[in-house]
Design a protein around this motif. Structure first.
Motif, PDB file in Angstrom:
ATOM      1  N   LEU A 109       0.830  -1.205   0.000  1.00 41.94           N
ATOM      2  CA  LEU A 109       0.000   0.000   0.000  1.00 41.94           C
ATOM      3  C   LEU A 109       0.865   1.255   0.000  1.00 41.94           C
ATOM      4  CD1 LEU A 109      -2.821  -0.965   2.517  1.00 41.94           C
ATOM      5  CD2 LEU A 109      -3.150  -0.360   0.110  1.00 41.94           C
ATOM      6  N   MET A 110       1.915   1.242   0.789  1.00 40.58           N
ATOM      7  CA  MET A 110       2.770   2.425   0.878  1.00 40.58           C
ATOM      8  C   MET A 110       3.529   2.663  -0.423  1.00 40.58           C
ATOM      9  SD  MET A 110       1.708   3.335   3.728  1.00 40.58           S
ATOM     10  CE  MET A 110       2.611   4.859   3.846  1.00 40.58           C
ATOM     11  N   VAL A 111       4.055   1.613  -1.024  1.00 42.67           N
ATOM     12  CA  VAL A 111       4.755   1.757  -2.303  1.00 42.67           C
ATOM     13  C   VAL A 111       3.793   2.270  -3.369  1.00 42.67           C
ATOM     14  CG1 VAL A 111       5.839   0.456  -4.194  1.00 42.67           C
ATOM     15  CG2 VAL A 111       6.565   0.069  -1.842  1.00 42.67           C
ATOM     16  N   CYS A 112       2.616   1.693  -3.437  1.00 41.91           N
ATOM     17  CA  CYS A 112       1.634   2.080  -4.456  1.00 41.91           C
ATOM     18  C   CYS A 112       1.115   3.495  -4.227  1.00 41.91           C
ATOM     19  CB  CYS A 112       0.478   1.084  -4.490  1.00 41.91           C
ATOM     20  SG  CYS A 112       0.962  -0.558  -5.042  1.00 41.91           S
ATOM     21  N   HIS A 113       0.918   3.871  -2.979  1.00 44.78           N
ATOM     22  CA  HIS A 113       0.483   5.234  -2.663  1.00 44.78           C
ATOM     23  C   HIS A 113       1.543   6.237  -3.120  1.00 44.78           C
ATOM     24  CE1 HIS A 113      -1.585   8.464  -0.564  1.00 44.78           C
ATOM     25  NE2 HIS A 113      -0.445   8.767   0.044  1.00 44.78           N
ATOM     26  N   SER A 114       2.797   5.947  -2.828  1.00 41.49           N
ATOM     27  CA  SER A 114       3.888   6.824  -3.240  1.00 41.49           C
ATOM     28  C   SER A 114       3.965   6.915  -4.765  1.00 41.49           C
ATOM     29  CB  SER A 114       5.220   6.310  -2.679  1.00 41.49           C
ATOM     30  OG  SER A 114       6.287   7.131  -3.091  1.00 41.49           O
ATOM     31  N   LEU A 115       3.867   5.783  -5.428  1.00 34.97           N
ATOM     32  CA  LEU A 115       3.897   5.761  -6.898  1.00 34.97           C
ATOM     33  C   LEU A 115       2.784   6.633  -7.464  1.00 34.97           C
ATOM     34  CD1 LEU A 115       4.830   4.647  -9.664  1.00 34.97           C
ATOM     35  CD2 LEU A 115       3.349   2.677  -9.247  1.00 34.97           C
ATOM     36  N   SER A 116       1.598   6.545  -6.906  1.00 37.54           N
ATOM     37  CA  SER A 116       0.471   7.318  -7.427  1.00 37.54           C
ATOM     38  C   SER A 116       0.673   8.819  -7.235  1.00 37.54           C
ATOM     39  CB  SER A 116      -0.844   6.876  -6.777  1.00 37.54           C
ATOM     40  OG  SER A 116      -0.923   7.304  -5.435  1.00 37.54           O
ATOM     41  N   LYS A 117       1.445   9.203  -6.237  1.00 39.40           N
ATOM     42  CA  LYS A 117       1.713  10.622  -5.988  1.00 39.40           C
ATOM     43  C   LYS A 117       2.909  11.126  -6.798  1.00 39.40           C
ATOM     44  CE  LYS A 117      -1.556  10.986  -3.017  1.00 39.40           C
ATOM     45  NZ  LYS A 117      -2.817  11.516  -3.493  1.00 39.40           N
ATOM     46  N   ILE A 118       3.954  10.332  -6.873  1.00 36.12           N
ATOM     47  CA  ILE A 118       5.197  10.766  -7.521  1.00 36.12           C
ATOM     48  C   ILE A 118       5.158  10.563  -9.034  1.00 36.12           C
ATOM     49  CG2 ILE A 118       7.675  10.255  -7.688  1.00 36.12           C
ATOM     50  CD1 ILE A 118       7.581   9.735  -4.632  1.00 36.12           C
ATOM     51  N   ARG A 119       4.566   9.446  -9.473  1.00 31.64           N
ATOM     52  CA  ARG A 119       4.517   9.115 -10.904  1.00 31.64           C
ATOM     53  C   ARG A 119       3.085   8.736 -11.286  1.00 31.64           C
ATOM     54  NH1 ARG A 119       7.174  10.744 -14.211  1.00 31.64           N
ATOM     55  NH2 ARG A 119       7.132   8.907 -15.505  1.00 31.64           N
ATOM     56  N   PRO A 120       2.138   9.683 -11.259  1.00 30.41           N
ATOM     57  CA  PRO A 120       0.730   9.358 -11.517  1.00 30.41           C
ATOM     58  C   PRO A 120       0.440   8.870 -12.929  1.00 30.41           C
ATOM     59  CG  PRO A 120       1.038  11.730 -11.396  1.00 30.41           C
ATOM     60  CD  PRO A 120       2.342  11.101 -10.975  1.00 30.41           C
ATOM     61  N   ASN A 121       1.383   9.058 -13.856  1.00 35.47           N
ATOM     62  CA  ASN A 121       1.221   8.581 -15.235  1.00 35.47           C
ATOM     63  C   ASN A 121       2.148   7.403 -15.523  1.00 35.47           C
ATOM     64  OD1 ASN A 121       0.816  11.831 -15.425  1.00 35.47           O
ATOM     65  ND2 ASN A 121      -0.616  10.715 -16.709  1.00 35.47           N
ATOM     66  N   ALA A 122       2.520   6.649 -14.509  1.00 30.34           N
ATOM     67  CA  ALA A 122       3.469   5.544 -14.683  1.00 30.34           C
ATOM     68  C   ALA A 122       2.955   4.532 -15.704  1.00 30.34           C
ATOM     69  CB  ALA A 122       3.718   4.847 -13.344  1.00 30.34           C
ATOM     70  N   ASP A 123       3.876   4.037 -16.517  1.00 28.98           N
ATOM     71  CA  ASP A 123       3.509   2.996 -17.477  1.00 28.98           C
ATOM     72  C   ASP A 123       3.742   1.625 -16.836  1.00 28.98           C
ATOM     73  OD1 ASP A 123       6.283   2.501 -17.599  1.00 28.98           O
ATOM     74  OD2 ASP A 123       6.529   3.520 -19.509  1.00 28.98           O
ATOM     75  N   ASP A 124       3.422   0.575 -17.582  1.00 29.29           N
ATOM     76  CA  ASP A 124       3.528  -0.782 -17.033  1.00 29.29           C
ATOM     77  C   ASP A 124       4.930  -1.109 -16.533  1.00 29.29           C
ATOM     78  OD1 ASP A 124       0.870  -1.108 -17.613  1.00 29.29           O
ATOM     79  OD2 ASP A 124       1.176  -2.490 -19.297  1.00 29.29           O
ATOM     80  N   ALA A 125       5.953  -0.688 -17.263  1.00 21.34           N
ATOM     81  CA  ALA A 125       7.331  -0.988 -16.867  1.00 21.34           C
ATOM     82  C   ALA A 125       7.682  -0.302 -15.552  1.00 21.34           C
ATOM     83  CB  ALA A 125       8.303  -0.579 -17.967  1.00 21.34           C
ATOM     84  N   GLU A 126       7.260   0.950 -15.401  1.00 19.99           N
ATOM     85  CA  GLU A 126       7.522   1.670 -14.157  1.00 19.99           C
ATOM     86  C   GLU A 126       6.793   1.044 -12.980  1.00 19.99           C
ATOM     87  OE1 GLU A 126       8.269   6.309 -13.847  1.00 19.99           O
ATOM     88  OE2 GLU A 126       6.729   5.823 -15.339  1.00 19.99           O
ATOM     89  N   ILE A 127       5.548   0.669 -13.207  1.00 19.13           N
ATOM     90  CA  ILE A 127       4.772   0.024 -12.144  1.00 19.13           C
ATOM     91  C   ILE A 127       5.476  -1.253 -11.689  1.00 19.13           C
ATOM     92  CG2 ILE A 127       2.604  -1.162 -11.609  1.00 19.13           C
ATOM     93  CD1 ILE A 127       1.263   0.859 -13.592  1.00 19.13           C
ATOM     94  N   GLN A 128       5.882  -2.076 -12.629  1.00 18.30           N
ATOM     95  CA  GLN A 128       6.569  -3.315 -12.273  1.00 18.30           C
ATOM     96  C   GLN A 128       7.889  -3.036 -11.560  1.00 18.30           C
ATOM     97  OE1 GLN A 128       6.692  -5.691 -15.854  1.00 18.30           O
ATOM     98  NE2 GLN A 128       4.504  -6.103 -15.766  1.00 18.30           N
ATOM     99  N   ASP A 129       8.584  -1.981 -11.995  1.00 17.34           N
ATOM    100  CA  ASP A 129       9.842  -1.609 -11.358  1.00 17.34           C
ATOM    101  C   ASP A 129       9.615  -1.233  -9.892  1.00 17.34           C
ATOM    102  OD1 ASP A 129      12.685  -1.070 -11.403  1.00 17.34           O
ATOM    103  OD2 ASP A 129      12.176   1.064 -11.390  1.00 17.34           O
ATOM    104  N   TRP A 130       8.585  -0.433  -9.640  1.00 20.89           N
ATOM    105  CA  TRP A 130       8.280  -0.031  -8.264  1.00 20.89           C
ATOM    106  C   TRP A 130       7.833  -1.227  -7.432  1.00 20.89           C
ATOM    107  CZ3 TRP A 130       7.265   4.939  -5.705  1.00 20.89           C
ATOM    108  CH2 TRP A 130       7.861   6.027  -6.361  1.00 20.89           C
ATOM    109  N   LEU A 131       7.015  -2.095  -7.991  1.00 16.97           N
ATOM    110  CA  LEU A 131       6.477  -3.222  -7.225  1.00 16.97           C
ATOM    111  C   LEU A 131       7.514  -4.293  -6.914  1.00 16.97           C
ATOM    112  CD1 LEU A 131       2.906  -3.708  -8.729  1.00 16.97           C
ATOM    113  CD2 LEU A 131       3.597  -2.432  -6.682  1.00 16.97           C
ATOM    114  N   GLN A 132       8.607  -4.326  -7.657  1.00 17.47           N
ATOM    115  CA  GLN A 132       9.607  -5.363  -7.397  1.00 17.47           C
ATOM    116  C   GLN A 132      10.348  -5.149  -6.081  1.00 17.47           C
ATOM    117  OE1 GLN A 132      12.627  -5.616 -10.389  1.00 17.47           O
ATOM    118  NE2 GLN A 132      13.370  -3.542 -10.046  1.00 17.47           N
ATOM    119  N   SER A 133      10.146  -4.005  -5.454  1.00 15.21           N
ATOM    120  CA  SER A 133      10.810  -3.745  -4.172  1.00 15.21           C
ATOM    121  C   SER A 133      10.171  -4.507  -3.020  1.00 15.21           C
ATOM    122  CB  SER A 133      10.789  -2.241  -3.870  1.00 15.21           C
ATOM    123  OG  SER A 133       9.464  -1.798  -3.668  1.00 15.21           O
ATOM    124  N   ASN A 134       9.006  -5.097  -3.243  1.00 12.09           N
ATOM    125  CA  ASN A 134       8.281  -5.801  -2.188  1.00 12.09           C
ATOM    126  C   ASN A 134       7.972  -7.230  -2.624  1.00 12.09           C
ATOM    127  OD1 ASN A 134       7.964  -2.916  -1.711  1.00 12.09           O
ATOM    128  ND2 ASN A 134       6.565  -3.510  -0.090  1.00 12.09           N
TER     129      ASN A 134
END
Length: 156
Positions: A109-134
């Protein structure tokens, strides 16, 4: 031989509120949140930075609280899952079944919340990059990805 350092009272900004807490220099932020402040949303998993169950936001960026000393958070804004207060990502996790056992959920939840605030237009590759931290041992990754995608701004 070794000097034993006494606990010290410091002030931390946790979930928008200044909190005084007594800490030793060796305390991690995870330890302090859970054991001194009673905020148990950040979970102890691996306690070496691999799993992400302890993720909190520090100045809006996801940080694994097991790797950060409490004293490093002085002067910063710390947001835990308890401080989300009905953020869109929480509803998205429920609607997309983005959890199973729930142990990793607060970190995601915290990673996804941060992603939605910092990179609200993230593409699939960015989303996967952020989610791989958990890590999710129940393998709920597809539903977690669906949840975060549901709240991101879509380019039209």
């Amino acid at each position: 031989m070794f000097e034993i350092l006494n606990p010290t009272i410091i002030t931390l900004n946790i979930n928008g509120e200044d909190r005084d807490v007594m800490v030793k220099p060796s305390h991690t932020l995870l330890y302090t949140l859970r054991n001194e402040l009673g905020l148990t949303g950040a979970k102890p998993g691996c306690e070496n930075g691999d799993c992400g169950a302890c993720t909190v936001l520090v100045d809006d960026w996801p940080i694994k609280s097991c790797l950060m000393l409490t004293v490093e958070a002085i002067g910063k804004k710390v947001l835990t899952v308890e401080g989300l207060k009905n953020a869109p990502i929480q509803k998205a996790f429920v609607e997309n079944f983005g959890f199973q056992c729930g142990y990793c959920t607060s970190g995601f939840l915290m990673v996804c919340h941060s992603l939605s605030k910092i990179r609200p237009n993230a593409d699939d590759a960015e989303i996967q990059d952020w989610l791989q931290s958990n890590l999710c041992r129940c393998t709920g990754y597809e539903e977690i990805e669906d949840a975060v995608k549901s709240i991101l701004v879509k380019d039209i």
